[in-house]
Scaffold this motif. Structure first.
Motif, PDB file in Angstrom:
ATOM      1  N   SER A   1      39.769  15.733 -70.676  1.00 56.09           N
ATOM      2  CA  SER A   1      38.439  15.407 -70.162  1.00 56.09           C
ATOM      3  C   SER A   1      37.440  15.552 -71.301  1.00 56.09           C
ATOM      4  O   SER A   1      37.511  16.507 -72.085  1.00 56.09           O
ATOM      5  CB  SER A   1      38.078  16.340 -69.003  1.00 56.09           C
ATOM      6  N   VAL A   2      36.508  14.597 -71.377  1.00 57.90           N
ATOM      7  CA  VAL A   2      35.560  14.568 -72.491  1.00 57.90           C
ATOM      8  C   VAL A   2      34.147  14.327 -71.976  1.00 57.90           C
ATOM      9  O   VAL A   2      33.912  13.415 -71.171  1.00 57.90           O
ATOM     10  CB  VAL A   2      35.906  13.458 -73.512  1.00 57.90           C
ATOM     11  N   LEU A   3      33.220  15.137 -72.455  1.00 56.61           N
ATOM     12  CA  LEU A   3      31.798  14.951 -72.184  1.00 56.61           C
ATOM     13  C   LEU A   3      31.150  14.455 -73.468  1.00 56.61           C
ATOM     14  O   LEU A   3      31.158  15.154 -74.484  1.00 56.61           O
ATOM     15  CB  LEU A   3      31.166  16.273 -71.741  1.00 56.61           C
ATOM     16  N   ASP A   4      30.608  13.240 -73.430  1.00 55.94           N
ATOM     17  CA  ASP A   4      30.022  12.615 -74.617  1.00 55.94           C
ATOM     18  C   ASP A   4      28.500  12.682 -74.516  1.00 55.94           C
ATOM     19  O   ASP A   4      27.892  11.977 -73.709  1.00 55.94           O
ATOM     20  CB  ASP A   4      30.498  11.161 -74.726  1.00 55.94           C
ATOM     21  N   LEU A   5      27.893  13.533 -75.343  1.00 51.50           N
ATOM     22  CA  LEU A   5      26.454  13.732 -75.323  1.00 51.50           C
ATOM     23  C   LEU A   5      25.765  12.820 -76.330  1.00 51.50           C
ATOM     24  O   LEU A   5      26.376  12.406 -77.315  1.00 51.50           O
ATOM     25  CB  LEU A   5      26.136  15.194 -75.642  1.00 51.50           C
ATOM     26  N   ALA A   6      24.493  12.518 -76.085  1.00 50.19           N
ATOM     27  CA  ALA A   6      23.760  11.551 -76.902  1.00 50.19           C
ATOM     28  C   ALA A   6      24.567  10.254 -76.967  1.00 50.19           C
ATOM     29  O   ALA A   6      24.714   9.644 -78.022  1.00 50.19           O
ATOM     30  CB  ALA A   6      23.481  12.099 -78.310  1.00 50.19           C
ATOM     31  N   CYS A   7      25.080   9.847 -75.813  1.00 49.28           N
ATOM     32  CA  CYS A   7      26.048   8.745 -75.761  1.00 49.28           C
ATOM     33  C   CYS A   7      25.430   7.382 -76.026  1.00 49.28           C
ATOM     34  O   CYS A   7      26.150   6.416 -76.274  1.00 49.28           O
ATOM     35  CB  CYS A   7      26.760   8.738 -74.415  1.00 49.28           C
ATOM     36  N   GLY A   8      24.094   7.272 -75.940  1.00 48.89           N
ATOM     37  CA  GLY A   8      23.463   5.985 -76.166  1.00 48.89           C
ATOM     38  C   GLY A   8      23.960   4.936 -75.192  1.00 48.89           C
ATOM     39  O   GLY A   8      24.049   5.175 -73.985  1.00 48.89           O
ATOM     40  N   ASP A   9      24.324   3.777 -75.721  1.00 45.69           N
ATOM     41  CA  ASP A   9      24.797   2.696 -74.859  1.00 45.69           C
ATOM     42  C   ASP A   9      26.284   2.802 -74.544  1.00 45.69           C
ATOM     43  O   ASP A   9      26.866   1.905 -73.948  1.00 45.69           O
ATOM     44  CB  ASP A   9      24.486   1.337 -75.491  1.00 45.69           C
ATOM     45  N   GLY A  10      26.900   3.924 -74.938  1.00 46.53           N
ATOM     46  CA  GLY A  10      28.299   4.163 -74.592  1.00 46.53           C
ATOM     47  C   GLY A  10      29.305   3.688 -75.617  1.00 46.53           C
ATOM     48  O   GLY A  10      30.495   3.580 -75.305  1.00 46.53           O
ATOM     49  N   LEU A  11      28.869   3.437 -76.848  1.00 50.31           N
ATOM     50  CA  LEU A  11      29.774   2.946 -77.885  1.00 50.31           C
ATOM     51  C   LEU A  11      31.006   3.840 -78.029  1.00 50.31           C
ATOM     52  O   LEU A  11      32.145   3.383 -77.908  1.00 50.31           O
ATOM     53  CB  LEU A  11      29.044   2.850 -79.229  1.00 50.31           C
ATOM     54  N   TYR A  12      30.797   5.133 -78.277  1.00 49.80           N
ATOM     55  CA  TYR A  12      31.919   6.047 -78.443  1.00 49.80           C
ATOM     56  C   TYR A  12      32.482   6.502 -77.098  1.00 49.80           C
ATOM     57  O   TYR A  12      33.671   6.821 -76.996  1.00 49.80           O
ATOM     58  CB  TYR A  12      31.503   7.255 -79.292  1.00 49.80           C
ATOM     59  N   THR A  13      31.649   6.522 -76.075  1.00 45.47           N
ATOM     60  CA  THR A  13      32.120   6.909 -74.744  1.00 45.47           C
ATOM     61  C   THR A  13      33.262   6.002 -74.309  1.00 45.47           C
ATOM     62  O   THR A  13      34.292   6.462 -73.801  1.00 45.47           O
ATOM     63  CB  THR A  13      30.967   6.832 -73.729  1.00 45.47           C
TER      64      THR A  13
END
Length: 245
Positions: free
Chosen positions: A41-53
């Motif tokens: 499970s991963v929480l992606d912070l400062a995800c912006g438009d989701g590029l790395y998410t």
């Protein structure tokens, strides 16, 4: 911070193709620092438009959530999710005041910590991140390089220019950088020393802090040559940091 990203949200898709943000450099370094997320499970912070998410989900994470302070960036991320559903959840929040979203195997943040407005704000961010991690989990971030030198090679050829960067920046000093996307734009953040970052992270409960300078992937070297990347590698504007809970 929310306002500046609300204003430039539509321009960030151009930023993602700049050499400094490419899969050969930033992406390669970030995912090397992170390691495998398969089944995690991963929480992606400062995800912006989701590029790395979206990339985290594509790499096999079983639950992925993205958080950003900008409502406009999350709107764009949700548009991507609606167009191609991946099961990613997105939330609007300041990380320092984030409501509990559960606990995760890892937390990621590409360009977050240098937006802290004070050491106290930075500590609140770090405590919130720590609270969202399982025991033994990891926090991996990509942040402005505390050791960036005004006297070092300029990174303009890679798509970013530091504007009037001082030779000896003060703690918390405002920094501006221009991104040479198809439609250029400027971002503003704060300079914090390595000691300030580490003090906040350790006070929040993290240990085994490992800084990693950017590396270029073999594919990037094969495509452009080592000489093309060398100036940036000698004086990168950002670095990776891995922290263990």
């Amino acid at each position: 911070m929310a306002a500046q990203y609300d204003d430039i949200a539509v321009k960030l898709s151009d930023w993602d193709v700049l050499p400094v943000r490419s899969e050969y450099l930033e992406g390669h370094t970030f995912f090397k620092a992170l390691g495998s997320v398969k089944g995690q499970s991963v929480l992606d912070l400062a995800c912006g438009d989701g590029l790395y998410t979206r990339q985290l989900q594509a790499r096999g994470a079983h639950r992925v959530a993205g958080v950003d302070i900008s409502e406009e960036m999350i709107r764009v991320a949700r548009q991507h999710e609606a167009a191609q559903p991946l099961g990613i959840e997105y939330h609007v929040s300041d990380v320092a005041d984030m409501a509990p979203l559960g606990v995760f195997d890892c937390v990621t943040a590409v360009y977050l910590l240098h937006y802290a407005s004070s050491p106290e704000h930075l500590l609140r961010m770090c405590r919130s991140i720590h609270a969202h991690l399982k025991p033994g989990g990891r926090f991996v971030t990509y942040t402005f390089n505390p050791g960036f030198s005004a006297k070092g090679p300029n990174s303009t050829r890679y798509g970013i220019t530091m504007l009037d960067f001082p030779e000896s920046p003060r703690e918390g000093q405002g920094i501006s950088a221009e991104l040479h996307a198809k439609t250029p734009f400027t971002i503003h953040f704060s300079h914090w020393s390595r000691d300030t970052y580490e003090r906040a992270l350790r006070e929040a409960g993290f240990h085994r802090l490992t800084w990693m300078r950017p590396e270029c992937s073999p594919e990037g070297i094969a495509r452009y040559g080592q000489e093309f990347w060398q100036d940036y590698l000698d004086n990168p504007h950002a670095v990776a940091l891995r922290c263990e809970r």
